[in-house]
Design a protein around this motif. Structure first.
Motif, short mmCIF file in Angstrom:
data_model
loop_
_atom_site.label_atom_id
_atom_site.label_comp_id
_atom_site.label_asym_id
_atom_site.label_seq_id
_atom_site.Cartn_x
_atom_site.Cartn_y
_atom_site.Cartn_z
N ILE A 293 -7.61 -2.34 -1.18
CA ILE A 293 -6.72 -3.43 -1.59
C ILE A 293 -7.38 -4.29 -2.67
N MET A 294 -8.70 -4.56 -2.51
CA MET A 294 -9.33 -5.40 -3.53
C MET A 294 -9.79 -4.59 -4.74
N GLY A 295 -9.52 -3.29 -4.73
CA GLY A 295 -9.79 -2.49 -5.92
C GLY A 295 -11.26 -2.19 -6.17
N ILE A 296 -12.12 -2.29 -5.15
CA ILE A 296 -13.51 -1.91 -5.38
C ILE A 296 -13.77 -0.49 -4.88
N MET A 297 -12.76 0.12 -4.26
CA MET A 297 -12.79 1.56 -4.00
C MET A 297 -11.48 2.10 -4.57
N THR A 298 -11.51 3.37 -5.00
CA THR A 298 -10.30 3.96 -5.58
C THR A 298 -9.83 5.09 -4.69
N PRO A 299 -8.53 5.11 -4.35
CA PRO A 299 -8.02 6.20 -3.52
C PRO A 299 -7.85 7.47 -4.35
N GLU A 300 -7.84 8.62 -3.68
CA GLU A 300 -7.58 9.87 -4.41
C GLU A 300 -6.12 9.95 -4.79
N ILE B 110 -3.38 -2.65 -8.68
CA ILE B 110 -4.81 -2.84 -8.90
C ILE B 110 -5.50 -1.49 -9.00
N THR B 111 -4.85 -0.47 -8.42
CA THR B 111 -5.41 0.88 -8.48
C THR B 111 -5.30 1.46 -9.88
N ARG B 112 -4.16 1.22 -10.50
CA ARG B 112 -3.91 1.81 -11.81
C ARG B 112 -4.49 1.00 -12.95
N ALA B 113 -4.86 -0.27 -12.67
CA ALA B 113 -5.40 -1.12 -13.74
C ALA B 113 -6.52 -0.37 -14.42
N ARG B 114 -6.46 -0.28 -15.74
CA ARG B 114 -7.39 0.60 -16.44
C ARG B 114 -8.78 0.00 -16.57
N THR B 115 -8.84 -1.27 -16.85
CA THR B 115 -10.16 -1.86 -17.05
C THR B 115 -10.50 -2.80 -15.90
N GLU B 116 -11.80 -3.05 -15.77
CA GLU B 116 -12.29 -3.99 -14.78
C GLU B 116 -11.70 -5.37 -15.05
N ARG B 117 -11.48 -5.63 -16.30
CA ARG B 117 -10.93 -6.91 -16.71
C ARG B 117 -9.52 -7.14 -16.15
N VAL C 47 0.89 -1.15 0.00
CA VAL C 47 0.00 0.00 0.00
C VAL C 47 0.93 1.20 0.00
N ARG C 48 0.83 2.05 -1.03
CA ARG C 48 1.80 3.14 -1.17
C ARG C 48 1.14 4.51 -1.12
N ASN C 49 1.40 5.22 -0.05
CA ASN C 49 0.95 6.61 0.11
C ASN C 49 -0.52 6.81 -0.25
N VAL C 50 -1.34 5.93 0.27
CA VAL C 50 -2.75 5.97 -0.11
C VAL C 50 -3.53 6.97 0.74
N SER C 51 -4.31 7.82 0.07
CA SER C 51 -5.23 8.73 0.77
C SER C 51 -6.63 8.48 0.26
N LYS C 52 -7.58 8.46 1.20
CA LYS C 52 -8.97 8.27 0.80
C LYS C 52 -9.85 9.15 1.66
N ARG C 53 -10.76 9.85 1.02
CA ARG C 53 -11.70 10.68 1.77
C ARG C 53 -13.11 10.49 1.22
N PHE C 54 -14.09 10.74 2.07
CA PHE C 54 -15.48 10.77 1.63
C PHE C 54 -15.98 12.18 1.90
N GLY C 55 -16.13 12.96 0.86
CA GLY C 55 -16.53 14.35 1.04
C GLY C 55 -15.48 15.08 1.86
N GLU C 56 -15.90 15.60 3.01
CA GLU C 56 -14.99 16.36 3.87
C GLU C 56 -14.15 15.43 4.76
N GLN C 57 -14.71 14.22 4.97
CA GLN C 57 -14.12 13.33 5.95
C GLN C 57 -12.90 12.58 5.39
N VAL C 58 -11.73 12.86 5.99
CA VAL C 58 -10.51 12.17 5.57
C VAL C 58 -10.43 10.84 6.31
#
Ligand SMILES: Nc1ncnc2c1ncn2[C@@H]1O[C@H](COP(=O)(O)OP(=O)(O)OP(=O)(O)O)[C@@H](O)[C@H]1O
Ligand SMILES: [Mg+2]
Lengths: 267, 249
Positions: B47-54, B65-72, B4-15
């Protein structure tokens, strides 16, 4: 800034946001459609899932569609006989009933019925799968939810809608015949001969095309609304309502344009 | 195995996660702990790639898995994963047995007998025999969790993510689940990530412990190092004290 200026700015902001939100969701729904169509062409082809959906959407809607068809045909016969009697033209009752059913009421009423019955169910089912992480679970197992959930429902809608419409129309004409000939004392021979004379293949084509388009709208809207469902029971509730309202309105609006175009093209 | 490399994730205002980096070593089990709502489940979904970090990315076996372009492409990476969701996330249209067999059938290439054999082995190991033909809504939460466990293990994946495998289980079954994790670990030596609130019980299956707090990793080490940590936040959390630097929110 004065208070009134501020309120103008705020309303403009809100309007802008609403427009952006709508444009975004419109774009998303097209993307969703595109992905579903793409998924259709990728193997494996899931015949079993399609059959289950055909059963849910098609077979389970048959009785209610037949019932509505029967009474629609019956009431059409009464209305047509009444109107036509003003011109001394009751002989055309059979054609009036058949044409209205085949060209207009069959496809539209069947679509509205199926949307109310099966469309809401599809949205609720997919919406619940979304909020209970079942769709996430599918994705985590490398199963494409488009392929697994959307495609079977979409195709089933496309197949079931024309078939249900045909059932609606046939039973409707039967209902019209029973009322016209049995209760209103029209001649059976005239009823049938005028009907077969008036109805052409173009009318049937027009009915079939409409029902396929309505099946398409049905599948698209109900799957999309389920897939983009918000959180909790409130989210599912909202998605289901929106799904039924959006697809019903879309069917009626599209019906007008389709009728105008098809009447030109097919005539 | 998982970076996991320098991952940031927020939902709206909430970090939720801020610049989180983490190395999950191959063949070992890493336990993630931290207060409720800190973002443990979110990290798993990243990690499973069903959410994407900012920001940042997650690599599994060197592939992003984050950079993978297609679902495939993502699916190709996901074929190495087995996941137990916090809510179990069982398919409610399928029976317990069918839920467990589902990933194997979807993967393809297994005969009916092979599927049967593997499913039955897990059904026995998790004492689910009586419920195999029930549907998820007919069984208790603890049972559902065990079914989710079996579903995560059946493909014998290289990487398994367990989101609170023990929540909702009684102590006896809880131990059964730990035993199963150890047994599978011996069997095919997977890379594991376990989220848990069960301290220190979960340490029997942990090679490494990571603690998340305030959107960041605040402690990292072997279970022994973790327990001996001088960090007051770690000590407070470990001993479940209400007074200390961590405020319940
Ligand atoms: N899809 C989402 N949309 C908006 N906010 C979300 C979403 N998923 C998670 N969150 C928020 O992210 C935060 C972290 O949630 P998460 O589920 O990861 O917590 P957790 O550490 O797993 O807690 P617990 O131990 O209770 O399971 C929560 O505040 C939650 O509200
Ligand atoms: Mg969680």
């Amino acid at each position: 800034m004065s208070v009134s200026q501020m309120s103008v700015v705020r309303s403009t902001e809100q309007l802008g946001k609403a427009v952006l939100d709508h444009t975004e969701s419109w774009g998303r729904s097209w993307l969703f459609l595109f992905r579903t169509i793409l998924a259709f062409f990728v193997p494996p082809f899931r015949l079993r899932l399609l059959l289950i959906q055909l059963y849910q959407i098609g077979v389970n809607s048959t009785v209610v569609v037949a019932l509505i068809g029967l009474f629609t045909g019956a009431v059409l016969a009464v209305q047509a006989e009444y109107t036509l009697s003003k011109f001394g033209a009751t002989a055309f009752t059979g054609s009036a009933v058949a044409l209205s059913l085949i060209r207009e009421l069959g496809p539209v009423l069947t679509a509205l019925m199926v949307i109310g019955r099966a469309g809401s169910a599809i949205t609720a089912e997919i919406g619940i799968m979304r909020i209970t992480e079942q769709i996430d679970a599918l994705r985590s197992m490398a199963v494409d939810p488009m392929k697994y959930l959307m495609v079977p429902r979409f195709i089933a809608g496309l197949i079931a809608m024309p078939l249900l419409t045909a059932i609606f129309i046939c039973i409707g004409i039967g209902g019209g015949y029973v009322v016209g000939v049995g209760l209103l004392d029209l001649s059976s021979g005239t009823f049938l001969s005028q009907m077969t004379h008036a109805v052409g293949l173009v009318d049937v084509y027009s009915g079939i095309i409409k029902s396929i388009v309505f099946g398409f709208i049905f599948g698209w809207v109900s799957c999309y609304k389920g897939y983009t469902c918000g959180f909790g029971a409130v989210g599912v509730n909202k998605a289901t309502t929106q799904s039924v309202v959006t697809s019903s309105v879309a069917v009626l609006v599209v019906d007008y344009f389709l009728t105008s175009i098809l009447t030109r093209v097919l005539m | 195995m998982i970076s996991v490399r320098n991952v940031s994730k927020r939902f709206g205002e909430q970090v939720v996660l801020q610049d989180v980096s983490l190395e999950i070593e191959p063949g070992l089990t890493t336990t993630i702990v931290g207060p409720s709502g800190v973002g443990k489940s979110v990290l798993l979904k990243l990690i499973m790639g069903i959410m994407t970090p900012e920001k940042g990315e997650v690599l599994i076996d060197g592939e992003s898995i984050t950079r993978a372009r297609t679902e495939r492409e993502k699916n190709r990476i996901r074929k190495h994963l087995g996941v137990l969701f916090q809510s179990a996330a069982l398919f409610d249209s399928l029976s317990v047995y069918d839920n467990i067999a589902f990933p194997l059938i979807e993967r393809g290439g297994y005969t009916r007998e092979e599927v049967n054999e593997r499913a039955n082995k897990l059904i026995t190991a998790l004492s689910l025999r009586k419920h195999a033909q029930h549907f998820p809504e007919e069984i208790s939460i603890g049972l559902r969790k065990r079914v989710g466990m079996a579903r995560a293990l059946i493909t014998e994946p290289d990487v398994i993510l367990f989101d609170e495998p023990n929540t909702g289980l009684d102590p006896l079954v809880g131990q059964e689940v730990y035993d199963l994790i150890k047994h599978c670990q011996d069997d095919w030596n997977f890379t594991g990530v376990v989220i848990s609130h069960e301290l220190p019980e979960v340490f029997q299956v942990s090679d490494k412990v990571v603690m998340l707090l305030h959107a960041q990793v605040i402690a990292e080490g072997t279970p022994q190092e973790f327990m001996d940590s001088a960090n007051p936040e770690v000590q407070q959390f470990l001993h479940g004290r209400t007074d200390g630097p961590i405020k319940i929110q």
